[in-house]
Design an enzyme around this catalytic site. Structure first.
Site, PDB file in Angstrom:
ATOM      1  N   GLU A 289       0.828  -1.208   0.000  1.00 50.27           N
ATOM      2  CA  GLU A 289       0.000   0.000   0.000  1.00 50.27           C
ATOM      3  C   GLU A 289       0.861   1.257   0.000  1.00 50.27           C
ATOM      4  O   GLU A 289       1.180   1.792   1.071  1.00 50.27           O
ATOM      5  CB  GLU A 289      -0.935   0.013   1.217  1.00 50.27           C
ATOM      6  N   GLU A 381      -6.133  -7.241  -1.073  1.00 49.80           N
ATOM      7  CA  GLU A 381      -6.443  -7.153   0.360  1.00 49.80           C
ATOM      8  C   GLU A 381      -7.739  -6.373   0.551  1.00 49.80           C
ATOM      9  O   GLU A 381      -7.938  -5.345  -0.073  1.00 49.80           O
ATOM     10  CB  GLU A 381      -5.306  -6.439   1.115  1.00 49.80           C
TER      11      GLU A 381
HETATM   12  C1  IDC Z   1      -2.902  -3.980  10.343  1.00 44.99           C
HETATM   13  C2  IDC Z   1      -3.087  -5.163  11.263  1.00 44.99           C
HETATM   14  C3  IDC Z   1      -2.753  -4.757  12.675  1.00 44.99           C
HETATM   15  C4  IDC Z   1      -1.355  -4.158  12.691  1.00 44.99           C
HETATM   16  C5  IDC Z   1      -1.279  -3.005  11.715  1.00 44.99           C
HETATM   17  C6  IDC Z   1       0.090  -2.362  11.655  1.00 44.99           C
HETATM   18  O1  IDC Z   1      -4.392  -5.654  11.134  1.00 44.99           O
HETATM   19  O2  IDC Z   1      -2.788  -5.884  13.548  1.00 44.99           O
HETATM   20  O3  IDC Z   1      -1.082  -3.684  13.995  1.00 44.99           O
HETATM   21  O4  IDC Z   1      -1.618  -3.471  10.425  1.00 44.99           O
HETATM   22  O5  IDC Z   1       0.955  -3.050  10.881  1.00 44.99           O
HETATM   23  C7  IDC Z   1      -4.010  -2.230   5.710  1.00 44.99           C
HETATM   24  C8  IDC Z   1      -2.668  -2.858   5.713  1.00 44.99           C
HETATM   25  C9  IDC Z   1      -2.543  -3.903   6.801  1.00 44.99           C
HETATM   26  C10 IDC Z   1      -3.284  -3.468   8.055  1.00 44.99           C
HETATM   27  C11 IDC Z   1      -4.783  -3.380   7.716  1.00 44.99           C
HETATM   28  C12 IDC Z   1      -5.681  -3.041   8.914  1.00 44.99           C
HETATM   29  O6  IDC Z   1      -2.298  -3.405   4.457  1.00 44.99           O
HETATM   30  O7  IDC Z   1      -1.188  -4.095   7.061  1.00 44.99           O
HETATM   31  O8  IDC Z   1      -3.106  -4.442   9.025  1.00 44.99           O
HETATM   32  N1  IDC Z   1      -4.951  -2.410   6.648  1.00 44.99           N
HETATM   33  O9  IDC Z   1      -5.348  -1.795   9.437  1.00 44.99           O
HETATM   34  N2  IDC Z   1      -4.482  -1.384   4.821  1.00 44.99           N
HETATM   35  C13 IDC Z   1      -5.707  -0.975   5.198  1.00 44.99           C
HETATM   36  C14 IDC Z   1      -6.032  -1.628   6.367  1.00 44.99           C
END
Ligand code: IDC
Length: 463
Positions: A289, A381
């Site tokens: 992302e 995702e």
């Molecule tokens: C989130 C995980 C969370 C972690 C966070 C930080 O769910 O446990 O603490 O990342 O790394 C994304 C990202 C994905 C995120 C997810 C939810 O690709 O890494 O995971 N998210 O926030 N993009 C939008 C949402």
């Protein structure tokens, strides 16, 4: 010292003194001798001078809360290069793998999945004398051979994929939609990806794909490039053995400019592309992302990383992240036209679109509807909840999204196939400490919804 303890434990068992001395007699993790165990050793792949092996330990004795596996490499040329899911050491031909904190407890019948990459010259015979806490493990069983065409699995039916027009197409040049799940960060939830959980994903969920989310920062790849590369390759093999596609996700997130990780990306993709070029099931996702960065910068990154992959693996599909957390720019006030008007200069690529159903609704669906006729899109995702990964599941928005993706034949992977303590996870917290991934009781609300969507028949076209 360790060897002494193992010896002591073995003697104690041999003399039938376990009850007398008790586990407390041994310091550190409780090195209680198991009454029996089984080790399934599988060479999952082999190449010039190297190989990768999976080692599944099943505890057939009393529960243990700490274990050490020992075995002997029968060929003096064999060396453990990199192991995972245990602390590995080698002294001459003797190998020791000690439990990590999260997998040290093994109930009766429970299994731990370890693995390693090794080097060798000559014949590469299998190791011998497997023992758990000093007790010999007998009865080795081979894993089923990897997928063959006609076996009815997603990879068996569709074979190698390619992009045709705006679609992902199979070996019959017909559009297909893959529906599956993403891991959580493998640096945190490695224990969730094992024989039992991947069996459930393939057979019970009937998932077409596993996305392997390898964070680069946040204790990810940058802290141990060889270890994470090995773990990703191991998961590619486990997906392949079950006929699932594997999306290798270079999970950049913070910092948002993928160029920060350009050198790491080149190193990583050169390695995984060379190693996996012969496989039909691999899709590369080069930047999860991008955020806080222009599309031009993302495009420049893509045009430097893609040739590195192509040099080793010319035919695989590659997914390119888009601006604004892979929102095609929408989350930054832009839209798909910046990509349509200035596409990445490469073929056989797709563009990532990510959404979180409770946060991203009609305006985002409108962008995807417009873009779908102009750009090959892959939803690598998405979440059923808010963009934090938590909050309430938005059933109406998730259903609207999945219906749209089905209609447009856009492939997707849901965040996450894990037991993380957040509502986006498919499993209830604690699930990955046990061996049950297939009964309905282990699913969260999100897991229940996704499983019901993913497990319906695929009806992939075959002519
Ligand atoms: C989130 C995980 C969370 C972690 C966070 C930080 O769910 O446990 O603490 O990342 O790394 C994304 C990202 C994905 C995120 C997810 C939810 O690709 O890494 O995971 N998210 O926030 N993009 C939008 C949402």
């Amino acid at each position: 010292m360790k060897r002494l303890l193992a010896l002591l434990a073995a003697c104690v068992t041999a003399l039938g003194l376990t009850g007398l001395l008790g586990p407390q007699a041994v310091a550190g993790p409780r090195a209680v001798a198991a009454a029996g165990c089984r080790v399934d050793y599988t060479v999952t792949s082999q190449w010039q001078g190297g190989f990768q092996a999976g080692v599944k330990i099943t505890n057939l004795g009393a529960p243990v809360s700490g274990w050490t596996l020992t075995f002997a490499l029968p060929d003096a040329s064999q060396k453990i290069v990199q192991g995972w899911n245990a602390t590995w050491s080698q002294s001459g031909s003797a190998v020791t793998a000690t439990a990590l904190d999260w997998n040290r407890t093994l109930a009766t019948g429970a299994a731990a999945d370890l693995g390693f990459t090794g080097s060798f010259t000559g014949a590469n015979p299998k190791p011998t004398a497997f023992a758990l806490n000093g007790v010999p493990c007998t009865g080795s069983v081979e894993e089923p051979p990897p997928t063959t065409p006609g076996d009815g699995t997603p990879v068996g039916v569709n074979g190698r994929l390619h992009v045709c027009g705006v679609h992902l197409c199979n070996q019959y040049n017909r559009p297909v939609q893959l529906r599956g799940m993403s891991t959580h960060g493998i640096q945190w939830f490695s224990k969730c990806y094992n024989t039992a959980s991947l069996d459930a994903l393939a057979k019970n969920w009937k998932s077409d794909l596993l996305r392997i989310a390898m964070y680069v920062q946040e204790d990810g790849y940058e802290t141990d490039p060889a270890g994470f590369t090995g773990r990703v390759n191991g998961l590619v093999d486990m997906a392949e053995a079950r006929g699932m596609y594997a999306v290798i996700d270079f999970h950049t997130l913070t910092p948002g400019d993928p160029n920060y990780n350009l050198d790491r990306a080149k190193t990583f993709f050169a390695s995984v592309a060379a190693r996996n070029a012969g496989k039909k099931n691999v899709i590369y996702e080069i930047a999860n992302e991008p955020n806080g960065v222009s599309w031009t910068a993302v495009k420049s990154y893509a045009e430097q990383v893609i040739p590195v992959i192509r040099a080793a693996d010319p035919d695989a599909v590659i997914i390119v992240g888009t601006r604004g957390w892979s929102s095609l720019g929408v989350s930054d006030g832009s839209n798909e036209s910046e990509v349509v008007n200035n596409p990445v200069n490469a073929t056989n690529i797709m563009y990532a679109f990510h959404f979180y159903a409770a946060s991203h609704k009609d305006a985002y669906r409108a962008a995807v509807s417009r873009a779908a006729s102009q750009l090959p899109l892959f939803v690598s995702e998405f979440g059923t909840v808010s963009a934090t990964g938590g909050g309430t599941l938005d059933r109406a928005s998730t259903t609207a999204w999945l219906d749209l993706l089905d209609q447009l034949k856009i492939s997707y992977a849901n965040w996450t196939y894990s037991d993380a303590p957040e509502s986006s996870a498919a499993f209830r917290p604690g699930t990955c400490d046990g061996g049950d991934y297939s009964s309905s009781g282990v699913l969260t609300e999100s897991g229940t919804l996704l499983k019901s969507r993913i497990s319906t028949p695929d009806s992939f076209p075959t002519s």
